[in-house]
Design a protein around this motif. Structure first.
Motif, PDB file in Angstrom:
ATOM      1  N   THR A   2      -6.299  -5.416   2.542  1.00 43.09           N
ATOM      2  CA  THR A   2      -7.684  -5.223   2.119  1.00 43.09           C
ATOM      3  C   THR A   2      -8.339  -6.551   1.761  1.00 43.09           C
ATOM      4  OG1 THR A   2      -7.066  -3.037   1.253  1.00 43.09           O
ATOM      5  CG2 THR A   2      -9.168  -3.963   0.527  1.00 43.09           C
ATOM      6  N   ILE A   3      -7.591  -7.427   1.085  1.00 46.63           N
ATOM      7  CA  ILE A   3      -8.139  -8.746   0.744  1.00 46.63           C
ATOM      8  C   ILE A   3      -8.408  -9.562   2.001  1.00 46.63           C
ATOM      9  CG2 ILE A   3      -7.601 -10.934  -0.407  1.00 46.63           C
ATOM     10  CD1 ILE A   3      -6.029  -9.331  -2.470  1.00 46.63           C
ATOM     11  N   MET A   4      -7.494  -9.513   2.963  1.00 41.50           N
ATOM     12  CA  MET A   4      -7.718 -10.222   4.222  1.00 41.50           C
ATOM     13  C   MET A   4      -8.938  -9.670   4.959  1.00 41.50           C
ATOM     14  SD  MET A   4      -3.951 -11.066   5.834  1.00 41.50           S
ATOM     15  CE  MET A   4      -3.226  -9.450   5.588  1.00 41.50           C
ATOM     16  N   ALA A   5      -9.134  -8.358   4.883  1.00 36.55           N
ATOM     17  CA  ALA A   5     -10.309  -7.763   5.515  1.00 36.55           C
ATOM     18  C   ALA A   5     -11.593  -8.264   4.871  1.00 36.55           C
ATOM     19  CB  ALA A   5     -10.228  -6.239   5.436  1.00 36.55           C
ATOM     20  N   ARG A   6     -11.634  -8.342   3.561  1.00 36.56           N
ATOM     21  CA  ARG A   6     -12.831  -8.830   2.887  1.00 36.56           C
ATOM     22  C   ARG A   6     -13.072 -10.310   3.192  1.00 36.56           C
ATOM     23  NH1 ARG A   6     -16.312  -7.069   2.590  1.00 36.56           N
ATOM     24  NH2 ARG A   6     -17.209  -7.778   0.620  1.00 36.56           N
TER      25      ARG A   6
END
Length: 287
Positions: free
Chosen positions: A81-85
């Motif tokens: 999720t952090i990589m997506a953001r």
């Protein structure tokens, strides 16, 4: 090299049978074009070499499938999720494209495990003789967590990498030429078939003066499917001969060759640490 851009057209009369089919086909085309646009945006994953992304995210997917720790799966999903953001992907897009669909599909498959896996009883469902066990709940959560994490990581790879560069990365990692060519041609033919279906339905809609009865709608769908199959067989031979005449031998050629940069070397230990952290939870027998 990129797929052609399709306009967001909608046929008139959304309640009409052909109009609904056209709207669905055009939505699929617009979705693919939006994915290509996402791959061209500035972001952390977009700046990485496709070979680094393929190996790094692939290692995280293998980790998610192999570990038996809910804590490790939660950590990997949080990292995804952090990589997506950081790559300009919104949480709403992840929720719409991955999380809800995977939860519904995998949840149905995991539901029997709540009652069929023996273990310590947690609670009984009212008005039934079914009892949810602790071990059954853990098995269901593991199945859902693995599916959610793996699907999120795979979506990150697809949405942040242009398709030709991804195919080039596969060939650089010694994936067989035939497999890469099949992937490339399949991806391209999806758009060809969608475009052909849109043209057929638009031609039929332009000759209609009223709604079709149920039997005629079924006959139309079967005729379009048969026509698309016939066209695809003929077009595949023509395209193959045209590619061979232009020197294509299965290798993916790009205008700019793949080259590792500083950010790629800095990203390698990040992926390695995430994978090691997941396996560490497994070795330490964390829940």
């Amino acid at each position: 090299m990129r797929e052609p851009s399709f306009s967001h057209r909608r046929a008139p009369g959304s309640r009409h049978f052909i109009a609904r089919l056209l709207a669905g086909l055009l939505a699929a085309m617009a979705h693919a074009d939006d994915a290509q646009t996402m791959a061209d945006r500035p972001g952390w994953l977009q700046r990485l070499d496709p070979r680094v992304k393929l190996m790094g995210l692939g290692a995280l997917i293998i980790t998610a499938v192999a570990v038996h720790s809910l804590l490790a799966l939660a950590g990997l999903l949080l990292a995804a999720t952090i990589m997506a953001r950081l790559s300009a992907l919104s949480l709403a897009r992840l929720l719409r494209q991955v999380w809800l669909g995977v939860l519904l599909f995998t949840g149905v498959l995991a539901l029997p495990a709540l009652f069929m896996v023996p273990g310590a009883p947690l609670f009984a469902l009212p008005f039934t003789s079914l009892t949810v066990t602790a071990q059954g709940l853990r098995v269901a959560l593991l199945l859902i967590g693995r599916a959610e994490t793996s699907a999120t990581l795979a979506l990150l790879l697809v949405l942040t990498t242009p398709w030709p560069r991804l195919l080039k990365a596969l060939r650089s990692l010694r994936v067989p030429k035939v497999a890469v060519m099949i992937l490339g041609m399949t991806h391209r033919y999806i758009f060809v078939l969608l475009s052909g279906a849109v043209a057929l339905f638009e031609a039929r809609a332009s000759r209609m003066v009223g709604p079709l009865p149920a039997g005629e709608r079924r006959r139309l769908a079967v005729n379009v499917a048969g026509s698309l199959l016939e066209r695809s067989l003929y077009l595949s031979q023509e395209v193959h001969l045209a590619m061979l005449s232009r020197g294509f031998r299965g290798e993916i050629r790009l205008m700019d060759d793949l080259c590792l940069q500083k950010q790629d070397w800095r990203a390698v230990p990040v992926f390695m640490l995430l994978a090691l952290a997941g396996f560490s939870c497994q070795w330490l027998r964390l829940p």
